[in-house]
Design a protein around this motif. Structure first.
Motif, PDB file in Angstrom:
ATOM      1  N   GLY A  51     -41.954  -8.876  24.466  1.00  0.00           N
ATOM      2  CA  GLY A  51     -41.748  -9.080  26.172  1.00  0.00           C
ATOM      3  C   GLY A  51     -42.965  -8.235  26.930  1.00  0.00           C
ATOM      4  O   GLY A  51     -43.555  -6.915  26.156  1.00  0.00           O
ATOM      5  N   ASP A  52     -43.792  -9.073  27.712  1.00  0.00           N
ATOM      6  CA  ASP A  52     -44.162  -8.699  28.865  1.00  0.00           C
ATOM      7  C   ASP A  52     -43.321  -7.176  29.036  1.00  0.00           C
ATOM      8  O   ASP A  52     -42.773  -6.233  28.853  1.00  0.00           O
ATOM      9  N   TYR A  53     -44.877  -5.926  29.645  1.00  0.00           N
ATOM     10  CA  TYR A  53     -44.733  -5.111  30.572  1.00  0.00           C
ATOM     11  C   TYR A  53     -44.682  -4.431  31.033  1.00  0.00           C
ATOM     12  O   TYR A  53     -44.235  -3.541  31.922  1.00  0.00           O
ATOM     13  N   ASP A  54     -44.041  -5.649  32.584  1.00  0.00           N
ATOM     14  CA  ASP A  54     -43.851  -5.270  33.764  1.00  0.00           C
ATOM     15  C   ASP A  54     -41.910  -5.610  33.784  1.00  0.00           C
ATOM     16  O   ASP A  54     -41.423  -5.663  33.166  1.00  0.00           O
ATOM     17  N   CYS A  55     -41.843  -5.214  35.233  1.00  0.00           N
ATOM     18  CA  CYS A  55     -40.360  -4.788  35.336  1.00  0.00           C
ATOM     19  C   CYS A  55     -40.016  -7.044  35.878  1.00  0.00           C
ATOM     20  O   CYS A  55     -39.062  -6.837  36.213  1.00  0.00           O
ATOM     21  N   ASP A  56     -40.761  -7.968  34.740  1.00  0.00           N
ATOM     22  CA  ASP A  56     -40.017  -8.791  34.660  1.00  0.00           C
ATOM     23  C   ASP A  56     -39.928  -8.746  33.052  1.00  0.00           C
ATOM     24  O   ASP A  56     -38.370  -9.305  32.145  1.00  0.00           O
ATOM     25  N   GLY A  57     -40.333  -9.052  31.855  1.00  0.00           N
ATOM     26  CA  GLY A  57     -40.612  -8.274  30.556  1.00  0.00           C
ATOM     27  C   GLY A  57     -39.886  -8.048  30.242  1.00  0.00           C
ATOM     28  O   GLY A  57     -39.130  -8.365  29.385  1.00  0.00           O
ATOM     29  N   ILE A  58     -39.652  -6.497  30.849  1.00  0.00           N
ATOM     30  CA  ILE A  58     -39.007  -5.676  30.224  1.00  0.00           C
ATOM     31  C   ILE A  58     -37.240  -5.622  30.330  1.00  0.00           C
ATOM     32  O   ILE A  58     -36.706  -5.874  30.016  1.00  0.00           O
ATOM     33  N   PRO A 264     -40.836  -0.175  40.624  1.00  0.00           N
ATOM     34  CA  PRO A 264     -42.059   0.696  40.485  1.00  0.00           C
ATOM     35  C   PRO A 264     -42.267   1.465  39.435  1.00  0.00           C
ATOM     36  O   PRO A 264     -43.181   1.795  38.786  1.00  0.00           O
ATOM     37  N   ARG A 265     -40.357   1.910  39.211  1.00  0.00           N
ATOM     38  CA  ARG A 265     -40.437   3.394  38.214  1.00  0.00           C
ATOM     39  C   ARG A 265     -40.622   2.231  37.017  1.00  0.00           C
ATOM     40  O   ARG A 265     -41.691   3.152  36.098  1.00  0.00           O
ATOM     41  N   ILE A 266     -40.248   1.469  37.002  1.00  0.00           N
ATOM     42  CA  ILE A 266     -40.191   0.121  35.516  1.00  0.00           C
ATOM     43  C   ILE A 266     -41.687   0.326  35.099  1.00  0.00           C
ATOM     44  O   ILE A 266     -42.206   0.220  34.581  1.00  0.00           O
ATOM     45  N   ASN A 267     -42.517  -0.085  36.138  1.00  0.00           N
ATOM     46  CA  ASN A 267     -43.699  -0.695  36.009  1.00  0.00           C
ATOM     47  C   ASN A 267     -44.774   0.182  35.778  1.00  0.00           C
ATOM     48  O   ASN A 267     -45.735  -0.054  35.650  1.00  0.00           O
ATOM     49  N   ALA A 268     -44.062   2.026  37.032  1.00  0.00           N
ATOM     50  CA  ALA A 268     -44.918   3.007  36.100  1.00  0.00           C
ATOM     51  C   ALA A 268     -45.393   3.514  34.961  1.00  0.00           C
ATOM     52  O   ALA A 268     -46.459   3.399  34.335  1.00  0.00           O
ATOM     53  N   ALA A 269     -44.167   3.033  34.483  1.00  0.00           N
ATOM     54  CA  ALA A 269     -44.568   3.130  32.714  1.00  0.00           C
ATOM     55  C   ALA A 269     -45.639   2.397  32.012  1.00  0.00           C
ATOM     56  O   ALA A 269     -46.755   2.598  31.228  1.00  0.00           O
ATOM     57  N   HIS A 276     -42.800   0.903  26.161  1.00  0.00           N
ATOM     58  CA  HIS A 276     -42.010   1.073  25.693  1.00  0.00           C
ATOM     59  C   HIS A 276     -40.917   2.040  26.203  1.00  0.00           C
ATOM     60  O   HIS A 276     -39.752   1.599  26.248  1.00  0.00           O
ATOM     61  N   GLU A 277     -41.484   2.855  26.787  1.00  0.00           N
ATOM     62  CA  GLU A 277     -40.532   4.362  27.505  1.00  0.00           C
ATOM     63  C   GLU A 277     -39.183   3.150  28.630  1.00  0.00           C
ATOM     64  O   GLU A 277     -38.432   3.946  28.642  1.00  0.00           O
ATOM     65  N   ALA A 278     -39.878   2.100  29.452  1.00  0.00           N
ATOM     66  CA  ALA A 278     -39.000   2.142  30.155  1.00  0.00           C
ATOM     67  C   ALA A 278     -38.186   1.036  29.949  1.00  0.00           C
ATOM     68  O   ALA A 278     -36.882   1.137  30.231  1.00  0.00           O
ATOM     69  N   PHE A 279     -38.089   0.327  28.801  1.00  0.00           N
ATOM     70  CA  PHE A 279     -37.720  -0.982  27.982  1.00  0.00           C
ATOM     71  C   PHE A 279     -36.164   0.465  27.291  1.00  0.00           C
ATOM     72  O   PHE A 279     -35.311   0.074  27.787  1.00  0.00           O
ATOM     73  N   ARG A 280     -36.962   1.452  27.339  1.00  0.00           N
ATOM     74  CA  ARG A 280     -36.103   2.888  26.238  1.00  0.00           C
ATOM     75  C   ARG A 280     -34.877   3.070  27.160  1.00  0.00           C
ATOM     76  O   ARG A 280     -33.954   3.582  27.208  1.00  0.00           O
ATOM     77  N   LEU A 281     -35.405   3.562  27.966  1.00  0.00           N
ATOM     78  CA  LEU A 281     -34.539   3.463  29.495  1.00  0.00           C
ATOM     79  C   LEU A 281     -33.436   2.803  29.984  1.00  0.00           C
ATOM     80  O   LEU A 281     -32.306   2.931  30.021  1.00  0.00           O
ATOM     81  N   LEU A 282     -33.916   1.280  29.726  1.00  0.00           N
ATOM     82  CA  LEU A 282     -32.913   0.647  30.533  1.00  0.00           C
ATOM     83  C   LEU A 282     -31.807   0.447  29.338  1.00  0.00           C
ATOM     84  O   LEU A 282     -30.979  -0.455  29.532  1.00  0.00           O
ATOM     85  N   SER A 283     -32.157   0.545  28.000  1.00  0.00           N
ATOM     86  CA  SER A 283     -31.765  -0.278  27.124  1.00  0.00           C
ATOM     87  C   SER A 283     -30.813   1.349  26.019  1.00  0.00           C
ATOM     88  O   SER A 283     -29.841   0.834  25.813  1.00  0.00           O
ATOM     89  N   THR A 284     -31.254   2.126  25.875  1.00  0.00           N
ATOM     90  CA  THR A 284     -30.355   3.241  25.623  1.00  0.00           C
ATOM     91  C   THR A 284     -29.275   3.604  25.973  1.00  0.00           C
ATOM     92  O   THR A 284     -28.381   2.948  26.918  1.00  0.00           O
ATOM     93  N   ASP A 285     -28.309   3.985  25.346  1.00  0.00           N
ATOM     94  CA  ASP A 285     -27.206   4.721  25.569  1.00  0.00           C
ATOM     95  C   ASP A 285     -27.200   6.150  25.624  1.00  0.00           C
ATOM     96  O   ASP A 285     -25.759   6.607  25.623  1.00  0.00           O
ATOM     97  N   ASN A 301     -44.893   7.606  38.428  1.00  0.00           N
ATOM     98  CA  ASN A 301     -44.156   6.808  39.536  1.00  0.00           C
ATOM     99  C   ASN A 301     -45.078   7.782  40.754  1.00  0.00           C
ATOM    100  O   ASN A 301     -45.950   7.109  41.235  1.00  0.00           O
ATOM    101  N   ASP A 302     -44.877   8.961  41.134  1.00  0.00           N
ATOM    102  CA  ASP A 302     -45.609   9.658  41.774  1.00  0.00           C
ATOM    103  C   ASP A 302     -47.333   9.809  41.370  1.00  0.00           C
ATOM    104  O   ASP A 302     -47.881   9.778  42.154  1.00  0.00           O
ATOM    105  N   GLU A 303     -47.197   9.800  40.248  1.00  0.00           N
ATOM    106  CA  GLU A 303     -48.871   9.786  39.615  1.00  0.00           C
ATOM    107  C   GLU A 303     -49.862   8.241  39.761  1.00  0.00           C
ATOM    108  O   GLU A 303     -50.758   8.625  40.207  1.00  0.00           O
ATOM    109  N   ARG A 304     -48.565   7.321  39.815  1.00  0.00           N
ATOM    110  CA  ARG A 304     -49.670   6.610  40.322  1.00  0.00           C
ATOM    111  C   ARG A 304     -49.875   6.023  42.077  1.00  0.00           C
ATOM    112  O   ARG A 304     -51.156   5.536  42.220  1.00  0.00           O
ATOM    113  N   LYS A 305     -48.970   7.103  42.437  1.00  0.00           N
ATOM    114  CA  LYS A 305     -49.348   6.529  43.799  1.00  0.00           C
ATOM    115  C   LYS A 305     -50.285   7.185  44.756  1.00  0.00           C
ATOM    116  O   LYS A 305     -50.609   6.649  45.263  1.00  0.00           O
TER     117      LYS A 305
END
Length: 546
Positions: A51-58, A264-269, A276-285, A301-305
């Motif tokens: 998957g792509d690394y943005d808040c669409d592919g993830i 923005p927080r998913i994309n910040a990863a 992959h950390e954003a993928f793990r966040l959305l898929s973990t239980d 995300n704060d660092e990115r801002k």
């Protein structure tokens, strides 16, 4: 909004999942893609979801991950490429690693349509490739404008020639969702999947549809509408933890929260660290993993801002020292590629023209991102320059990515200005801000809000209604926020009740008219409900003051 009949209005105002979702097998090659995946499942073949690394592919990758887990299939893995080390799309080094682990089938999400050589390489290693993508297929000018598609086993992309799917504007996760719909339609009963189970995946399809700025019309409206409903009660522990960190009430989640808080927080990863950390966040239980990752993404995300703010200041300093042309082309070899798109968006917003921004790349090339101001198609623009100027391009109408050699980057501005002058969309008489109707301050109430809410979710292709408030008196002018960089204007209706109008990152000096308490003004604004600190408040969002 282009809705001209009562029937079309009823359909728009009352989305229906069964009625408004199209048969997935109407997508070209869906039969072939489903058949190959079912064969892989029956043969216990190793499958990799790339998957792509943005808040669409993830989110799209999470959809396929959840599907395989649901049917109890274990011989699969998810792979999200590193934005800075591997770049966009398939790469041969990753494919080589997949071959070493006996991968038989590679499924892309939100990428792959331009990766002709990489797909050839995978096929040469015995890996079949199914591409699911929504980006514009590459055109070969030398071949008379023919598509140059990768030699994949199957390509699901409704923008390719020969596809007659009724909605060609699905995002990448939308295409992945349709693939899962197709698989369940074919064999869901044998897997013991109850009718409608796939609706739980709409949280990811809706998240991506809103985040990726595809038009919220046709099937996309349905995916976003029901996606928000599922997001509001999604059991994903990572999503719940992230929302708590942001003080967002999950049950009252809006498309604005998705676009400006979650995405923005998913994309910040990927922009700042490991996607992959954003993928793990959305898929973990796992509660502990979710806690740790939600903290991590929030901090990133704060660092990115902070990074983007410093780049915007630097870019504006350069802009003020040079001639303003029809296209902005600006760069710095030290700028981080992952945040260039955000900088380009800010420049488009501030200067109202297309922006191409380049930054750090490899030894001989520089990476870049571009954004449109709506007057030009970015892919058409990039394809219009002299052959060889860009090393690589990709994207869609409103945004794209590119790479350019260090020795040719100085030619970019002149070439792009010439192309823009040739192909820009014709100027029309439509004003920059289209006002839907005039309202009085007395109409800022729950009844009016409920009517407006029926038109949601809002976004590209379905903008928020914009209202004019004529000759309203400003009671008070306030600045708020830690840095006092947001504006609040207080008005009163005929009953003496307070009506608040706010503008984020706005000051009283940003308007042509002087903003002083006690004077009357013409306010242009949208209408929204805020849940700040879990307290519901109806308020206006300032668009302009005349």
């Amino acid at each position: 909004r282009g809705i001209a009949t009562r029937q079309a209005a009823e359909k728009f105002l009352n989305p229906d999942y069964e009625r408004d979702c199209y048969d997935p097998f109407l997508i070209l090659n869906m039969d072939r893609a489903v058949e190959r995946i079912l064969r892989a499942i029956d043969g216990s073949e190793k499958i990799v979801v790339y998957g792509d690394y943005d808040c669409d592919g993830i989110p799209g990758s999470v959809i396929l991950h959840d599907f395989f887990k649901k049917i109890g299939y274990k011989n699969f893995s998810n792979y999200i490429p590193h934005r800075h080390k591997e770049g966009y799309g398939l790469n041969t080094d990753a494919v080589d690693e997949f071959a070493k682990s006996s991968t038989a089938l590679l499924i892309t999400v939100d990428c792959g349509i331009t990766d002709v050589e990489e797909v050839k390489h995978a096929q040469s290693l015995g890996i079949d490739v199914i591409i699911t993508d929504h980006h514009i297929p590459p055109i070969d000018a030398a071949q008379g404008g023919q598509e140059t598609l990768p030699p994949a086993y199957a390509i699901l992309n409704s923008k390719q020639k020969g596809d007659t799917y009724p909605d060609k504007m699905l995002c990448g996760a939308g295409v992945a969702f349709k693939l899962v719909q197709g698989l369940i339609k074919k064999k869901g009963k044998e897997w013991g999947i109850k009718d409608g189970w796939e609706k739980w995946l709409l949280d990811m399809a809706g998240l991506a549809t809103i985040a990726d700025l595809v038009p919220l019309q046709n099937e996309n409206r349905t995916l976003a509408y029901y996606g928000l409903k599922v997001l509001r009660k999604s059991p994903r522990v990572g999503l719940q933890k992230l929302l708590r960190k942001m003080n967002v009430n999950q049950r009252e989640l809006t498309e604005g929260d998705v676009a400006f808080m979650i995405a923005p927080r998913i994309n910040a990863a990927s922009r700042m660290d490991i996607p992959h950390e954003a993928f793990r966040l959305l898929s973990t239980d796992d509660e502990n993993v979710a806690d740790e990752l939600s903290d991590h993404l929030h901090n990133l995300n704060d660092e990115r801002k902070g990074l983007v703010a410093s780049m915007v200041r630097e870019a504006k300093t350069h802009m003020e020292a040079r001639e303003m042309r029809e296209v902005i082309v600006i760069g710095n070899p030290k700028w981080r590629p992952g945040v260039l798109g955000l900088l380009a968006s800010r420049l488009v917003e501030d200067y109202r023209r297309p922006a191409f921004v380049w930054g750090r790349g490899e030894e001989i090339e520089l990476k870049g991102s571009c954004r449109s101001d709506g007057t030009v198609n970015m892919v058409e623009m990039m394809n219009g320059v002299s052959e060889g100027l860009f090393l690589n391009v990709g994207g869609h109408e409103f945004s794209g990515g590119f790479s350019v050699s260090r020795e040719k980057v100085h030619l970019l501005e002149d070439e792009l200005v010439l192309v823009y002058q040739k192909i820009r969309l014709a100027e029309t008489s439509i004003p920059k801000i289209l006002i839907d109707c005039a309202l009085s301050l007395d109409e800022i109430n729950s009844e009016t809000y409920r009517k407006i809410e029926k038109l949601a979710p809002f976004g590209i292709g379905n903008p928020k209604p914009t209202f004019l408030f004529n000759n309203v008196e400003i009671e008070e002018v306030k600045n708020f926020g830690k840095e006092k960089n947001h504006l609040e204007l207080i008005f009163k209706n005929s009953r003496g009740e307070k009506v608040s109008a706010i503008g984020f990152f706005t000051s009283a000096n940003d308007f042509k008219k002087e903003i002083i308490a006690g004077t009357t003004t013409n306010l242009i604004a949208t209408f929204e409900k805020s849940f700040f600190r879990n307290r519901a408040e109806l308020r206006l969002r300032i668009v302009d003051i005349l």
